[in-house]
Motif scaffolding. Structure first.
Motif, PDB file in Angstrom:
ATOM      1  N   THR A 173       1.055  -0.988   0.441  1.00 29.25           N
ATOM      2  CA  THR A 173       0.071   0.203   0.389  1.00 29.25           C
ATOM      3  C   THR A 173       1.487   1.472   0.348  1.00 29.25           C
ATOM      4  OG1 THR A 173      -1.726  -0.811   1.604  1.00 29.25           O
ATOM      5  CG2 THR A 173      -1.973   1.467   1.355  1.00 29.25           C
ATOM      6  N   VAL A 174       0.464   2.289  -1.042  1.00 25.32           N
ATOM      7  CA  VAL A 174       0.771   3.752  -1.097  1.00 25.32           C
ATOM      8  C   VAL A 174       0.096   4.758  -0.399  1.00 25.32           C
ATOM      9  CG1 VAL A 174       2.406   5.304  -1.991  1.00 25.32           C
ATOM     10  CG2 VAL A 174       3.359   2.397  -1.981  1.00 25.32           C
ATOM     11  N   VAL A 175       0.255   5.739  -0.046  1.00 25.06           N
ATOM     12  CA  VAL A 175      -0.810   6.222   0.977  1.00 25.06           C
ATOM     13  C   VAL A 175       0.560   8.259  -0.098  1.00 25.06           C
ATOM     14  CG1 VAL A 175      -1.361   7.478   2.251  1.00 25.06           C
ATOM     15  CG2 VAL A 175      -1.335   4.990   2.287  1.00 25.06           C
ATOM     16  N   VAL A 176      -0.167   8.810   0.086  1.00 21.84           N
ATOM     17  CA  VAL A 176       0.231  10.072  -0.698  1.00 21.84           C
ATOM     18  C   VAL A 176      -0.531  11.478  -0.870  1.00 21.84           C
ATOM     19  CG1 VAL A 176       1.278  10.929  -2.223  1.00 21.84           C
ATOM     20  CG2 VAL A 176       1.939   9.049  -2.310  1.00 21.84           C
ATOM     21  N   ASP A 177      -0.081  12.401   0.913  1.00 21.72           N
ATOM     22  CA  ASP A 177      -0.522  12.906   0.895  1.00 21.72           C
ATOM     23  C   ASP A 177      -0.288  14.626   0.579  1.00 21.72           C
ATOM     24  OD1 ASP A 177      -2.205  15.162   2.498  1.00 21.72           O
ATOM     25  OD2 ASP A 177      -2.276  14.229   3.958  1.00 21.72           O
ATOM     26  N   ALA A 178       0.053  15.061  -0.708  1.00 20.42           N
ATOM     27  CA  ALA A 178       0.594  15.641  -1.142  1.00 20.42           C
ATOM     28  C   ALA A 178      -0.524  16.734  -1.919  1.00 20.42           C
ATOM     29  CB  ALA A 178       1.434  15.898  -2.059  1.00 20.42           C
ATOM     30  N   ASP A 179       0.354  18.125  -2.089  1.00 22.20           N
ATOM     31  CA  ASP A 179      -1.032  19.362  -2.334  1.00 22.20           C
ATOM     32  C   ASP A 179      -0.457  18.982  -3.991  1.00 22.20           C
ATOM     33  OD1 ASP A 179      -1.639  19.948   0.334  1.00 22.20           O
ATOM     34  OD2 ASP A 179      -0.595  21.672   0.089  1.00 22.20           O
ATOM     35  N   THR A 180       0.242  19.076  -4.060  1.00 19.26           N
ATOM     36  CA  THR A 180       0.754  19.139  -6.761  1.00 19.26           C
ATOM     37  C   THR A 180       1.839  17.680  -5.310  1.00 19.26           C
ATOM     38  OG1 THR A 180       2.905  20.372  -5.623  1.00 19.26           O
ATOM     39  CG2 THR A 180      -0.037  21.318  -6.145  1.00 19.26           C
ATOM     40  N   VAL A 181       2.078  16.991  -6.774  1.00 18.26           N
ATOM     41  CA  VAL A 181       2.611  16.399  -6.873  1.00 18.26           C
ATOM     42  C   VAL A 181       3.277  16.901  -8.658  1.00 18.26           C
ATOM     43  CG1 VAL A 181       3.364  14.257  -8.737  1.00 18.26           C
ATOM     44  CG2 VAL A 181       2.017  14.224  -6.107  1.00 18.26           C
ATOM     45  N   GLU A 182       5.077  17.169  -9.059  1.00 15.82           N
ATOM     46  CA  GLU A 182       5.147  17.586 -10.871  1.00 15.82           C
ATOM     47  C   GLU A 182       5.501  16.849 -10.676  1.00 15.82           C
ATOM     48  OE1 GLU A 182       7.679  21.228  -8.833  1.00 15.82           O
ATOM     49  OE2 GLU A 182       5.172  21.476  -7.727  1.00 15.82           O
ATOM     50  N   GLY A 183       6.516  16.642 -12.265  1.00 15.58           N
ATOM     51  CA  GLY A 183       7.479  15.806 -12.665  1.00 15.58           C
ATOM     52  C   GLY A 183       6.890  14.511 -12.328  1.00 15.58           C
ATOM     53  N   SER A 184       6.503  13.684 -13.009  1.00 16.12           N
ATOM     54  CA  SER A 184       6.721  12.196 -14.098  1.00 16.12           C
ATOM     55  C   SER A 184       6.452  11.324 -12.269  1.00 16.12           C
ATOM     56  CB  SER A 184       6.585  11.334 -15.312  1.00 16.12           C
ATOM     57  OG  SER A 184       6.685  10.032 -14.303  1.00 16.12           O
TER      58      SER A 184
END
Length: 841
Positions: A331-342
């Motif tokens: 499981t991968v949990v990502v709590d981010a406002d923005t994701v830039e780049g690939s």
């Protein structure tokens, strides 16, 4: 862990940041949980300190069916399995770690709870491969970081195979008729189940039924293990060898799908694959699932890198035995406002084990399920790979099922959950209100704050809000939805007694009749609250002068002066209650006894001893009234005074100051009795002439007479005085004076008033005959003198001749006398003359 400083170019911007690599987390096992105290007991506090950010997570603990049929491993209750949250350490006391907030989940240490220290960065670069300590059955398997600013990737994150462990191969044993879903691994009839969120009972860790997310073990003979599950179901393991064709399809079941739980802030390691059954010691065990990655960052720069949480492949080849199942993606949990780049997130399932058996088909392993990607929001530059793992196959061409999975199946594709929101700790505190000082007979309400599952007051009442009338201390015991007991402070309801000080007696003492007296009585508020007096009731004879309006508020600690006036309107002792009615803070009544005693009035009626010459006309005999004390005023509505005298000595013509009610002459006894009626007189203290008997002295053989006050009767007097009498007398002397040897006779004196009634100036004419002093007095109807004057008459005039009359004339301005009735009285050496007159301007 290593930290370097790198120069990273991303999206056209160059910046220098510190970098991280390796393992950045610390892991400690949680032994006990005290949710109501936001505290856990840990195996070790190494790496932890006050202020540390931590991730609390429970790895197992689900309740599942253990019936030996196809329902084995069905979730009955998730319990705390997968529960995960960020916390901050408030303080550490020995092996007790207390957090700054309440926990949002319930945790059970029997479900393998661990505390993972979370490094917190401002800006950070992943400069080298970043990984986690693999799950060891107690701790590990988790990689978590928190970045306040930018997280830039210059290397991948990899937790492949760091999740739940795969099952072991069976103890070597041959048997075909094994269809069980649960057996004791030690008997060798089935391989071990892969590890999952359900912990099978002791001696029941084998059999083809799944351990919820852990793949089932392959049964005899030589069946393959099931793939691990996570966001999807793992693939079923391959069939037993051809010698057991009568008992087909006993490969391990794939681990169950947990995808519907991900949105509830429950994050799972990838389930381990079940082991393959063996009898020739050539089988393979199941592979481990992928680990758990949790990233919180304001901004992520992917730079084409990958977050890997893939299930492990079964890489060893089985021989003439069953193969293990692949591990499920993590499981991968990502709590981010923005994701830039690939940025790629890969949570693929691991491939099931294959066999190189040259003949006779054996069971390959099932593919592991794809994992779960959980995002707080969508990001266009983020892509995922959640493919399920492939089943194993037969790799030797000579085998009759070459390139066949022989019943083994691939794992299901994983799931992306978006959006996701963290649960916030709900911190409810138990507060109580209602402290009051309760007046007698009053009620008040006490209440507790809402939000609790149950309430119970110390006296047994179960309503959070209730009314009370009895003083006491009330404690609330409330249980919240998490089962925590909260005990409130005491709500104190006391009996409020209005506190004040006021003397019990207001004594005016001895008071004259009809004379106003005033006294001040002090009412002191000794309470700590303002006191309000609504009214004051007064007894008869007593009047409250001040305050003159109500209600009146007496501040705490202050006093109120009560000014009371007393006037005796009756001749009696006075006693009664002044009732002070308080309305706040509580209704109360205080009583002050008001007392007064009326001074007695002593009245003495008297007639003086007088002497007059024979034949004196207008001679006045005064009736005196002495009122004591001299401060008193005797108000007389009606009084009767009876006088008696010898009728042969004095003939009464006129009576001033009183009405003659009766006048009786007893000719036998020569007694004249006169009843005087005195009406509407106000006699002030001291001696006054109350009435005057005016008449003529008679020539008689009797030369003197007593003048007796026979009786006094009071009618309608406001105050009945103590009455005494003092008799007088009248002596009549002949008018005989010697001048050498000649006896001379003098004319009577003269007293004239003109005009009468008086409208202008008053002219008084006095004719003096007998030598001596003449006293003139003008008195009002009460006998009070308003003017006096004395004159002397010599025996001879200036030529030595005894004149018949010597006249004096007195002019009195009319303005010096008020309108009313008066008597001019002239006392001569031988007689008294009285002339009544009226001033009427």
């Amino acid at each position: 862990m290593s930290m370097l400083f790198l120069m990273v170019c991303s999206i056209g911007v160059s910046y220098a940041q510190p970098s991280i690599s390796g393992i950045v987390n610390d892991y400690v096992q949680v032994k006990e949980v005290f949710p109501c105290d936001s505290t856990v007991r840990v195996e070790s506090t190494q790496g932890l300190s006050a202020g540390s950010r931590v991730l609390l997570t429970q790895m197992k603990g689900a309740l599942a069916s253990v019936v030996n049929d196809s329902t084995y491993g069905t979730i009955l209750a998730i319990n705390g399995a997968g529960a995960t949250e960020f916390l901050t350490i408030d303080h550490i006391d020995g092996d007790l770690v207390t957090f700054t907030t309440r926990m949002v989940h319930d945790y059970s240490p029997s479900g393998m709870v661990q505390l993972v220290r979370v490094p917190v960065y401002d800006d950070i670069i992943i400069g080298g491969p970043l990984s986690a300590k693999p799950w060891n059955g107690t701790t590990g398997g988790v990689l978590v970081i928190e970045v306040r600013g930018a997280l830039a990737f210059a290397a991948d994150i990899t937790v492949d195979g760091a999740g739940f462990r795969g099952g072991r191969t069976s103890i070597p044993r041959s048997r075909c008729d094994v269809g069980d879903f649960v057996v004791n691994w030690a008997v060798g009839l089935s391989a071990e189940k892969g590890e999952g969120i359900f912990q099978p009972p002791t001696n029941a860790g084998a059999g083809r039924g799944p351990a919820v997310s852990g793949g089932g073990g392959g049964n005899g003979n030589n069946a393959g293990g099931g793939g691990g599950g996570n966001a999807a179901r793992g693939g079923i393991g391959g069939n037993p060898n051809l010698y057991c064709h009568l008992f087909p399809a006993v490969g391990g079941y794939g681990g169950s799908a947990l995808d519907t739980l991900n949105g509830k802030q429950r994050f799972f390691l990838g389930g381990g694959g079940g082991g393959g059954h063996q009898n020739d010691v050539q089988g393979t065990g199941g592979a481990a699932g992928g680990g758990l990655v949790v990233i919180k960052a304001r901004r992520i720069v992917g730079n084409g890198h990958t977050i890997n949480a893939n299930g492990a492949h079964v890489t060893l080849l089985a021989g003439e035995d069953g193969c293990g199942g692949g591990g499920a993606g993590g499981t991968v949990v990502v709590d981010a406002d923005t994701v830039e780049g690939s940025l790629v997130i890969s949570c693929t399932g691991g491939n099931g084990g294959s066999t190189n058996a040259m003949y006779n088909a054996h069971g390959p392993g099932g593919g592991g399920a794809g994992g779960a990607v959980i995002l707080t929001r969508s990001h266009a530059s983020l892509t995922t790979d959640l493919r399920g793992g492939l089943p194993g196959t037969h790799l030797v061409q000579s085998n009759e099922v070459y390139r066949s999975g022989f019943g083994a199946e691939p794992g299901g594709e994983g799931v992306v959950t978006v959006p996701f929101a963290w649960k916030r700790p709900i911190s409810i505190s138990l507060t109580v209100d209602g402290d009051a000082a309760l007046c007698e007979g009053a009620v008040t309400f006490i209440d507790a704050s809402p939000g609790f599952a149950s309430y119970r007051w110390s006296d047994g009442a179960t309503s959070p809000r209730r009314f009370v009338s009895d003083p006491g201390s009330y404690v609330m015991i409330a249980v919240d939805s998490g089962g925590c007991t909260h005990v409130s402070r005491s709500v104190v309801v006391s009996r409020n007694t209005t506190s004040y000080s006021v003397g019990g007696v207001l004594d005016f003492g001895m008071c004259d009749f009809d004379v106003p007296y005033r006294k001040t009585h002090v009412f002191r508020n000794t309470d700590d609250e303002d006191l309000t007096i609504g009214s004051i009731d007064m007894p008869g004879g007593f009047t409250l002068v001040r305050p003159d309006s109500f209600p009146v508020t007496v501040p705490a600690g202050q006093q109120l002066d009560l000014e009371v006036e007393f006037i005796a309107a009756e001749d009696r002792p006075y006693s009664g209650s002044m009732v002070i009615n308080s309305t706040a803070p509580c209704a109360d009544t205080s009583v002050v006894e008001c007392k007064a005693t009326v001074n007695p009035v002593y009245v003495t009626f008297s007639v003086p001893d007088t002497v007059a010459g024979v034949g004196a006309r207008g001679f006045g005999i005064p009736l005196y009234c002495l009122v004591e004390p001299d401060t008193a005023t005797l108000k007389v509505s009606l009084a009767h005074v009876v006088l008696s005298l010898d009728n042969r000595v004095f003939a009464v013509d006129t009576i001033f100051g009183a009405d003659r009610m009766t006048d009786v002459v007893d000719l036998v006894n020569n007694v004249r009795t006169i009843t005087l009626r005195i009406a509407g007189a106000n006699v002030r203290g001291g001696s006054r002439v109350l009435a005057t008997l005016v008449g003529t002295t008679l020539s008689s053989v009797v030369k003197a007479t007593p003048i007796r006050i026979v009786g006094v009767t009071w009618t309608d007097a406001e105050q009945i005085p103590v009455t005494k009498v003092k008799d007088g007398s009248l002596q009549v002397d002949p008018l005989c004076y010697g001048d050498a040897r000649v006896v001379r006779f003098f004319a009577p004196a003269l007293l004239q008033i003109a005009p009468n009634p008086v409208v202008d100036d008053l002219v008084v004419t006095i004719g003096m005959t007998v030598p001596g002093t003449y006293d003139l007095a003008i008195v009002d109807v009460q006998g009070n003198p308003v003017m006096t004057r004395s004159f002397d008459r010599p025996f001879h005039d200036g030529q030595g001749v005894a004149s018949r009359y010597v006249n004096e004339t007195l002019s009195i301005p009319s303005g010096s006398l008020a309108n009313g009735a008066y008597v001019a009285r002239l006392i001569t050496p031988v007689q008294t003359l009285s002339v009544p007159f009226v001033v009427a301007r």
